[in-house]
Design a protein around this motif. Structure first.
Motif, short mmCIF file in Angstrom:
data_model
loop_
_atom_site.label_atom_id
_atom_site.label_comp_id
_atom_site.label_asym_id
_atom_site.label_seq_id
_atom_site.Cartn_x
_atom_site.Cartn_y
_atom_site.Cartn_z
N THR A 1 0.83 -1.20 0.00
CA THR A 1 0.00 0.00 0.00
C THR A 1 0.87 1.25 0.00
OG1 THR A 1 -1.69 -1.20 1.23
CG2 THR A 1 -1.86 1.19 1.22
N TRP A 2 1.91 1.27 0.81
CA TRP A 2 2.80 2.42 0.88
C TRP A 2 3.46 2.68 -0.46
CZ3 TRP A 2 8.07 3.25 0.33
CH2 TRP A 2 8.54 4.49 0.77
N PHE A 3 3.98 1.60 -1.10
CA PHE A 3 4.62 1.78 -2.40
C PHE A 3 3.62 2.26 -3.44
CE2 PHE A 3 8.24 -0.87 -0.92
CZ PHE A 3 9.26 -0.03 -1.32
N SER A 4 2.42 1.75 -3.41
CA SER A 4 1.40 2.21 -4.36
C SER A 4 1.10 3.69 -4.16
CB SER A 4 0.11 1.40 -4.19
OG SER A 4 0.32 0.06 -4.52
N ASP A 5 0.98 4.11 -2.90
CA ASP A 5 0.73 5.53 -2.61
C ASP A 5 1.89 6.40 -3.09
OD1 ASP A 5 -1.65 4.79 -1.44
OD2 ASP A 5 -0.89 4.93 0.63
N GLN A 6 3.12 5.95 -2.84
CA GLN A 6 4.28 6.73 -3.27
C GLN A 6 4.35 6.83 -4.79
OE1 GLN A 6 6.13 8.47 -1.10
NE2 GLN A 6 4.73 7.62 0.43
N LEU A 7 4.01 5.75 -5.47
CA LEU A 7 4.00 5.77 -6.93
C LEU A 7 2.95 6.74 -7.46
CD1 LEU A 7 5.12 4.55 -9.56
CD2 LEU A 7 3.35 2.79 -9.37
N GLU A 8 1.78 6.74 -6.86
CA GLU A 8 0.73 7.67 -7.28
C GLU A 8 1.15 9.12 -7.04
OE1 GLU A 8 -2.01 7.04 -9.01
OE2 GLU A 8 -1.30 4.96 -9.04
N LYS A 9 1.80 9.39 -5.90
CA LYS A 9 2.29 10.74 -5.61
C LYS A 9 3.33 11.17 -6.65
CE LYS A 9 1.57 10.62 -0.61
NZ LYS A 9 2.25 10.60 0.70
N MET A 10 4.22 10.25 -7.00
CA MET A 10 5.26 10.57 -7.97
C MET A 10 4.64 10.83 -9.34
SD MET A 10 8.80 8.54 -9.04
CE MET A 10 8.35 7.21 -8.06
N LYS A 11 3.65 10.05 -9.73
CA LYS A 11 2.97 10.26 -11.00
C LYS A 11 2.29 11.63 -11.02
CE LYS A 11 1.91 5.48 -12.27
NZ LYS A 11 0.82 4.51 -12.46
N ALA A 12 1.67 12.01 -9.90
CA ALA A 12 1.01 13.30 -9.83
C ALA A 12 2.02 14.43 -9.95
CB ALA A 12 0.25 13.41 -8.51
N LYS A 13 3.16 14.31 -9.28
CA LYS A 13 4.21 15.34 -9.37
C LYS A 13 4.76 15.45 -10.79
CE LYS A 13 5.52 16.32 -4.90
NZ LYS A 13 5.80 17.59 -4.35
N LEU A 14 4.97 14.31 -11.43
CA LEU A 14 5.51 14.33 -12.80
C LEU A 14 4.49 14.93 -13.76
CD1 LEU A 14 7.33 10.89 -13.01
CD2 LEU A 14 8.37 13.17 -12.93
N SER A 15 3.22 14.67 -13.55
CA SER A 15 2.22 15.27 -14.43
C SER A 15 2.13 16.77 -14.21
CB SER A 15 0.86 14.60 -14.23
OG SER A 15 0.35 14.90 -12.95
N GLU A 16 2.35 17.25 -12.98
CA GLU A 16 2.35 18.69 -12.71
C GLU A 16 3.56 19.34 -13.39
OE1 GLU A 16 2.36 19.38 -8.50
OE2 GLU A 16 0.42 18.42 -8.22
N ILE A 17 4.69 18.66 -13.32
CA ILE A 17 5.91 19.21 -13.93
C ILE A 17 5.77 19.26 -15.45
CG2 ILE A 17 8.38 18.79 -14.32
CD1 ILE A 17 8.50 17.64 -11.48
N GLY A 18 5.15 18.24 -16.02
CA GLY A 18 5.02 18.15 -17.47
C GLY A 18 4.03 19.16 -18.03
N GLN A 19 3.16 19.69 -17.25
CA GLN A 19 2.14 20.62 -17.76
C GLN A 19 2.61 22.02 -17.73
OE1 GLN A 19 -1.43 19.95 -15.54
NE2 GLN A 19 -1.78 17.96 -16.48
#
Length: 87
Positions: free
Chosen positions: A69-87
């Motif tokens: 669960t922790w790794f899944s949450d961290q992966l989702e957070k990282m995906k959200a940060k990368l999508s913010e950076i990419g926009q």
């Protein structure tokens, strides 16, 4: 790894206490090999069952579930940060 398992099985089978000979006489070599094969088969099934149970218990343990669960949450957070950076 397979060699270690084979050697361990062989040592366990040979290290067992010798059986009492039957009243008709000692067992023949063919009988001993047959008994050895049966013993190895039972031991292999027992090891397979115990290993499968251990993996199942490890998979269902609270620590593993929380870690996944922790790794899944961290992966989702990282995906959200990368999508913010990419926009």
């Amino acid at each position: 790894m397979k060699l270690y398992l084979a050697v361990a099985v062989l040592l366990l089978a040979l290290a067992q206490a010798p059986e009492e000979p039957t009243p008709a006489g000692p067992d023949s070599i063919g009988d001993k090999f047959s008994q050895f094969g049966d013993t190895v088969a039972v031991l292999g099934q027992d090891i397979a069952t115990k290993t499968q149970d251990a993996f199942q218990r490890a998979q269902d343990s609270e620590f593993v579930v929380k870690t996944k669960t922790w790794f899944s949450d961290q992966l989702e957070k990282m995906k959200a940060k990368l999508s913010e950076i990419g926009q």
